[in-house]
Design an enzyme around this catalytic site. Structure first.
Site, mmCIF file in Angstrom:
data_model
loop_
_atom_site.group_PDB
_atom_site.id
_atom_site.type_symbol
_atom_site.label_atom_id
_atom_site.label_comp_id
_atom_site.label_asym_id
_atom_site.label_seq_id
_atom_site.Cartn_x
_atom_site.Cartn_y
_atom_site.Cartn_z
ATOM 1 N N GLU A 25 0.821 -1.207 0.000
ATOM 2 C CA GLU A 25 0.000 0.000 0.000
ATOM 3 C C GLU A 25 0.857 1.260 0.000
ATOM 4 O O GLU A 25 0.429 2.304 -0.497
ATOM 5 C CB GLU A 25 -0.940 0.025 1.204
ATOM 6 C CG GLU A 25 -0.249 0.189 2.542
ATOM 7 C CD GLU A 25 -1.237 0.354 3.691
ATOM 8 O OE1 GLU A 25 -1.589 1.492 4.004
ATOM 9 O OE2 GLU A 25 -1.651 -0.678 4.259
ATOM 10 N N HIS A 73 -4.919 -3.260 -2.216
ATOM 11 C CA HIS A 73 -5.168 -2.495 -1.000
ATOM 12 C C HIS A 73 -6.217 -1.435 -1.310
ATOM 13 O O HIS A 73 -6.199 -0.820 -2.384
ATOM 14 C CB HIS A 73 -3.886 -1.822 -0.513
ATOM 15 C CG HIS A 73 -4.117 -0.853 0.607
ATOM 16 N ND1 HIS A 73 -4.289 0.506 0.391
ATOM 17 C CD2 HIS A 73 -4.220 -1.042 1.938
ATOM 18 C CE1 HIS A 73 -4.478 1.108 1.552
ATOM 19 N NE2 HIS A 73 -4.445 0.194 2.502
#
Length: 378
Positions: free
Chosen positions: A246, A296
């Site tokens: 992420e 993510h």
């Protein structure tokens, strides 16, 4: 077909005092992101998202990309990521440039899908899925006293069969939070843990060994994203699968995670990693090294839609029907109007299954009146 107008739209929503979102690093009180609206000479409109603060995303797009995007054929989108690394030279690897590229890329794919009347996932190739398994991101650290089991009970009541919880404050509390989550979820559910990079490698190793008995599907960001040697140490000493991505962006950063086999699962954020074009390359890198891919998601409804379209296309390699492993997509269970209010038909993750939208493009209708309510520049 060419792009005739480009508009950046910073969005923000503040949480009430005492209700901040907590992870191992602290509490946040604001949700913010930046939408991008592209319009073409055919009247088609495409939506994208840059997972970056509004003023920075707007300045980056206006300064570095506006002149190139106006007049661009959306079908040329896959050259955009390559050009972002070389022109402007020296800036292409920055998170803000890649976030800006992500917004433009997503909006172009939205337009392409609408122009051929197909959902984006059908255009990306790979495995086609008509449904996905949503997992609840929940059990945040809270500023006020609240029984730690309560959020997980709510997720189970909503029908979730998978969940991810926050840990990373200390070993004792980590074990207690994981034990509680597993008891509420049951033995058959997928349970993931997220440390948000708050540990040194030795701390993460101790926690991993202490919670291993609870059948953890993956441990997310056990050490800071820049600590590649820490990931390497964890891979040698921990049996729980490691996930990260992420806070990484662009295929070159992901190549290090994949090529050195520092993780078992990569997690590109579609509004930060370079968009669908770059995410597709990242997924190819991962599958080549037999590493899993799970997007993510901490975005608005636009970024969520992009992640769903991407997840619906990710290859199953080398799994067959005899190795059942669902493609899971993240659903934050905190209050976030930027996720559901800006969509005319919000996603409903409850019930344990999520149908992939079959409408053209990203498969969503953006409620522009709702977007105006949450604009941060008005």
């Amino acid at each position: 077909m060419e792009i005739t107008d480009i508009e950046t739209i910073p969005l923000a929503h503040s949480l009430p005092a005492g209700e901040g979102l907590g992870d191992a690093r602290g509490f946040g009180h604001d949700r913010a992101t930046t939408l991008l609206r592209l319009e073409t000479d055919t009247g088609l409109v495409g939506w994208g998202e840059a997972f970056a603060p509004g003023p920075i995303a707007t300045a980056t797009i206006e300064t570095l990309f506006r002149d190139d995007v106006l007049g661009m054929d959306p079908y040329d989108v896959e050259s955009l990521a390559d050009r972002s690394y070389t022109d402007p030279y020296h800036f292409g690897g920055s998170v803000f440039v890649q976030s800006a590229v992500s917004a433009i890329d997503l909006a172009c794919w939205d337009i392409i899908g609408k122009s051929v009347e197909k959902p984006v996932y059908k255009l990306l190739g790979g495995t086609e899925r008509s449904s996905l398994t949503p997992y609840a991101s929940t059990m945040y650290f809270t500023e006020t006293d609240r029984p730690i089991a309560e959020p997980m009970r709510e997720a189970v009541e909503e029908g979730f069969t998978a969940a991810k919880i926050k840990i990373g404050s200390n070993l004792e509390e980590d074990v207690e939070r994981v034990r509680t989550a597993r008891e509420v979820l049951g033995d058959d559910a997928h349970l993931m843990v997220d440390i948000n990079g708050n540990y040194r490698a030795d701390q993460a190793i101790r926690t991993a060994k202490a919670i291993e008995e609870y059948d953890i599907t993956w441990m997310e960001e056990p050490v800071p994203p820049e600590n590649l040697s820490g990931y390497r140490e964890l891979k040698h000493q921990v049996d729980i699968p490691i996930a990260a991505g992420e806070a990484h962006f662009g295929r070159f950063e992901f190549k290090r995670l994949v090529g050195e086999r520092l993780v078992d699962i990569v997690q590109p954020n579609l509004a930060r990693c370079g968009g669908l074009s770059e995410a597709r390359k990242i997924a190819t890198l991962a599958s080549t090294e037999n590493i899993g891919v799970r997007p993510h998601i901490w975005n608005s409804g636009v970024g969520l839609a992009a992640a769903i379209q991407f997840a619906a296309s990710v290859s199953d390699y080398p799994n067959t029907r005899n190795v059942p492993e669902p493609m899971m997509v993240e659903f934050d269970r905190s209050v976030n109007p930027l996720r559901h209010e800006i969509l005319a038909d919000p996603f409903d993750p409850t019930g344990g299954s999520l149908d992939v939208p079959q409408a053209p493009g990203l498969g969503i209708d953006v409620d522009e009146s709702a977007v105006e309510r949450y604009r941060a520049d008005r």
